[in-house]
Scaffold this active site. Structure first.
Site, PDB file in Angstrom:
ATOM      1  N   SER A 131       5.586  -7.191   6.029  1.00  0.00           N
ATOM      2  CA  SER A 131       5.082  -6.718   4.455  1.00  0.00           C
ATOM      3  C   SER A 131       4.776  -8.410   3.360  1.00  0.00           C
ATOM      4  CB  SER A 131       6.575  -6.849   4.366  1.00  0.00           C
ATOM      5  OG  SER A 131       6.520  -5.862   2.214  1.00  0.00           O
ATOM      6  N   TYR A 155      -0.962  -5.878  -0.011  1.00  0.00           N
ATOM      7  CA  TYR A 155      -1.113  -5.329  -0.879  1.00  0.00           C
ATOM      8  C   TYR A 155      -2.382  -5.731  -1.393  1.00  0.00           C
ATOM      9  CZ  TYR A 155       3.546  -2.882  -1.580  1.00  0.00           C
ATOM     10  OH  TYR A 155       4.323  -1.824  -1.218  1.00  0.00           O
ATOM     11  N   THR A 181      -1.606  -0.530   2.257  1.00  0.00           N
ATOM     12  CA  THR A 181      -1.081   0.264   1.888  1.00  0.00           C
ATOM     13  C   THR A 181      -1.594   0.744   0.345  1.00  0.00           C
ATOM     14  OG1 THR A 181       0.911  -0.569   2.564  1.00  0.00           O
ATOM     15  CG2 THR A 181       1.227   1.085   0.520  1.00  0.00           C
ATOM     16  N   LYS A 297      -2.134   3.261   4.509  1.00  0.00           N
ATOM     17  CA  LYS A 297      -0.616   3.460   5.034  1.00  0.00           C
ATOM     18  C   LYS A 297      -0.867   4.622   2.828  1.00  0.00           C
ATOM     19  CE  LYS A 297       3.564   2.257   5.255  1.00  0.00           C
ATOM     20  NZ  LYS A 297       4.496   2.085   3.814  1.00  0.00           N
ATOM     21  N   HIS A 321       5.983   6.708   0.673  1.00  0.00           N
ATOM     22  CA  HIS A 321       6.557   5.055   1.097  1.00  0.00           C
ATOM     23  C   HIS A 321       8.362   5.562   0.532  1.00  0.00           C
ATOM     24  CE1 HIS A 321       5.640   1.444  -0.131  1.00  0.00           C
ATOM     25  NE2 HIS A 321       6.108   1.230  -1.033  1.00  0.00           N
TER      26      HIS A 321
HETATM   27  C1  LIG Z   1      13.990  -1.429   0.328  1.00  0.00           C
HETATM   28  C2  LIG Z   1      12.251  -0.834   0.836  1.00  0.00           C
HETATM   29  C3  LIG Z   1      10.981  -2.020   0.324  1.00  0.00           C
HETATM   30  C4  LIG Z   1       9.786  -1.527   1.129  1.00  0.00           C
HETATM   31  N1  LIG Z   1       8.687  -1.771   0.922  1.00  0.00           N
HETATM   32  C5  LIG Z   1       7.662  -2.067   1.431  1.00  0.00           C
HETATM   33  C6  LIG Z   1       6.322  -2.605   1.259  1.00  0.00           C
HETATM   34  O1  LIG Z   1       6.486  -4.061   0.745  1.00  0.00           O
HETATM   35  N2  LIG Z   1       5.532  -3.015   1.491  1.00  0.00           N
HETATM   36  C7  LIG Z   1       4.681  -1.257   2.149  1.00  0.00           C
HETATM   37  O2  LIG Z   1       3.380  -0.704   2.434  1.00  0.00           O
HETATM   38  N3  LIG Z   1       5.974  -0.477   2.280  1.00  0.00           N
HETATM   39  C8  LIG Z   1       7.000  -0.817   1.817  1.00  0.00           C
HETATM   40  N4  LIG Z   1       8.637   0.211   1.710  1.00  0.00           N
HETATM   41  C9  LIG Z   1       7.982   1.789   2.899  1.00  0.00           C
HETATM   42  C10 LIG Z   1       8.577   1.536   4.021  1.00  0.00           C
HETATM   43  O3  LIG Z   1       6.860   0.873   5.122  1.00  0.00           O
HETATM   44  C11 LIG Z   1       8.706   2.664   4.320  1.00  0.00           C
HETATM   45  O4  LIG Z   1       6.760   3.806   3.979  1.00  0.00           O
HETATM   46  C12 LIG Z   1       9.094   3.472   3.950  1.00  0.00           C
HETATM   47  O5  LIG Z   1      10.569   2.590   4.117  1.00  0.00           O
HETATM   48  C13 LIG Z   1       9.584   5.025   4.913  1.00  0.00           C
HETATM   49  O6  LIG Z   1      10.650   5.951   4.317  1.00  0.00           O
HETATM   50  P1  LIG Z   1      12.118   5.539   5.358  1.00  0.00           P
HETATM   51  O7  LIG Z   1      12.568   4.270   5.157  1.00  0.00           O
HETATM   52  O8  LIG Z   1      13.422   6.780   3.907  1.00  0.00           O
HETATM   53  O9  LIG Z   1      12.051   6.632   6.760  1.00  0.00           O
HETATM   54  C14 LIG Z   1       9.257  -0.227   1.839  1.00  0.00           C
HETATM   55  C15 LIG Z   1      11.148   0.719   1.893  1.00  0.00           C
HETATM   56  C16 LIG Z   1      11.667   0.137   1.362  1.00  0.00           C
HETATM   57  C17 LIG Z   1      12.846   0.820   2.048  1.00  0.00           C
END
Ligand SMILES: Cc1cc2nc3c(=O)[nH]c(=O)nc-3n(C[C@H](O)[C@H](O)[C@H](O)COP(=O)(O)O)c2cc1C
Length: 427
Positions: A131, A155, A181, A297, A321
């Site tokens: 990330s 990002y 993303t 993404k 997300h």
């Molecule tokens: C706590 C948290 C932090 C996240 N941080 C990022 C991130 O830094 N970059 C990103 O592209 N997506 C981030 N996401 C989204 C995840 O990559 C992913 O799209 C999402 O968790 C999918 O949903 P699910 O976990 O309910 O299956 C984050 C999700 C969560 C839960």
């Protein structure tokens, strides 16, 4: 490459044999039990940040409910003695169609954060998408992964120089793809965090990719826009936040006690991290700065998918997300078939948002995904048992996928077809 053949029966056997000796899995297998145990293990702030979604969380719930509207229709007498989970993606054979989502601020779940996840992912051969909001610099995670596959999620900040620097670092530490993303041009409206007044970045959490970056460090000397310097009231809570900023800055609390840099880093991050003005034309800059495959993404509309293919983008991640960005948004699984149809096998279409077990993986693949990314479930494993917890959660998902494949009468991931699904009566 780790061997996941017959992983379903092997995992069942291991758990049941341990059960004979009186042991129960430390990381619950059932999804709702895993959620409950993780909540109990995390602080209220961490739980709100990880488990919460945007608005009323309708989209977050819809992500999972969308899976229930599809039912697997098995075929019988298919000789499923051996089953093949491996796939090929961007020229590399992977042991399974599973990757780990980029998830920021993992230090909220466990002190070893991204490093524990990197080690677990490497042990199982599951690619880990670092990330941009990681708690551990990408170089440290990469060094713990030997040759195991990793990607970098970007990002797009207000500084193109910073974007180029992050991409260069990702290439240098062996990342095999860049995942840009697009759904976080602004932070979504997240009531759970708002009600706690809690944003981890203000404590200097989740900004390790920035504070370890030479371009970002150079930016610290430059003047900030006036709104970035807003002062909180001076009270014990604000002092604790200031100390946390110092502790989370490279060097640690004592070295940074007298330094203004930790606070400047948080303010600079807030002023820099997102660029709402981003548009299609900007993608050329990224293409010029990397030879790695670029995936977008957060693509949910088939027209955007077509446009991405036309512009030479190498892959997509259909994702909302995890329902964290916009409430009322289409469930990711509901968007998948139209995106997959628009792409028409020209580039890989990955999927995330709502994957909770192996049957979900099967359904997403049947609806056109090339591979899927696991998100919150591995964070819950991390919160409960660090690296081992992540390994257990991944292994359970793979085990269920392997068994689902066989029980559906399919012998390989490539053999999962759309006809394996029917619309379910479940509402
Ligand atoms: C706590 C948290 C932090 C996240 N941080 C990022 C991130 O830094 N970059 C990103 O592209 N997506 C981030 N996401 C989204 C995840 O990559 C992913 O799209 C999402 O968790 C999918 O949903 P699910 O976990 O309910 O299956 C984050 C999700 C969560 C839960």
């Amino acid at each position: 490459m780790p061997d996941h053949s017959d992983v379903g029966r092997r995992r069942q056997r291991a758990i049941f044999v341990a059960g004979v000796g009186g042991y129960r899995p430390a990381v619950p297998v059932a999804w709702s039990a895993l959620e409950q145990a993780a909540e109990a293990a995390m602080t209220p702030e961490a739980w709100a940040y990880v488990a919460g979604g945007a608005g009323r969380e309708a989209t977050m719930k819809a992500n999972c409910a969308a899976f229930d509207r599809w039912a697997i229709v098995p075929r019988v007498l298919c000789d499923v003695e051996t089953r093949e989970l491996s796939i090929e993606l961007f020229g590399r054979r992977l042991p399974s169609p599973l990757l780990l989502c980029p998830i920021g601020v993992l230090e909220m779940a466990h002190r070893e954060a991204d490093l524990a996840v990197a080690r677990a992912a490497a042990a199982l051969g599951v690619p880990y998408i670092f990330s941009n909001q990681a708690s551990v610099p990408m170089e440290t995670c990469a060094a713990a992964m030997d040759q195991a596959p990793r990607w970098f999620q970007l990002y797009w900040s207000r500084s193109n120089e910073l974007v180029a620097s992050l991409v260069k670092r990702a290439e240098a530490c062996g990342c095999e793809a860049i995942v840009l993303t697009l759904d976080t041009t602004m932070l979504g409206w997240r009531p759970r965090d708002l009600d706690l007044g809690s944003l981890p970045f203000l404590k200097g959490q989740g900004i390790a990719q920035y504070t370890s970056d030479p371009v970002f460090r150079a930016l610290l000397a430059q003047p900030l826009p006036p709104e970035a310097g807003a002062q909180p009231p001076l009270n014990p809570s604000a002092v604790a936040t200031a100390l946390a900023q110092k502790a989370n800055f490279p060097g640690g609390l004592f070295e940074n006690l007298a330094s203004a840099e930790p606070r400047a880093a948080v303010q600079r991050f807030l002023a820099t991290y997102s660029r709402p003005s981003l548009q299609w034309d900007d993608l050329k800059f990224l293409r010029q700065h990397t030879r790695l495959p670029i995936l977008l993404k957060g693509v949910l509309h088939p027209d955007d998918a077509r446009k991405a293919v036309e512009l030479g983008i190498d892959g997509l991640v259909v994702s909302n997300h995890g329902g964290r960005q916009m409430d009322g948004e289409i469930a990711a699984l509901d968007a998948l078939p139209a995106v997959a149809e628009a792409v028409h096998d020209r580039i890989p279409v990955l999927f995330d948002s709502g994957i909770r077990g192996g049957a979900d993986v099967f359904k997403a693949l049947a609806l056109g995904a090339t591979a899927v990314c696991l998100g919150r479930p591995y964070v819950y494993g991390l919160a409960l048992a660090g690296r081992r917890g992540v390994e257990e959660v991944i292994s359970n998902v793979l085990a269920e996928l392997d068994l689902t494949l066989g029980l559906a009468g399919v012998t390989s991931v490539g053999g999962i077809e759309r006809q394996a699904l029917a619309r379910s009566g479940a509402s």
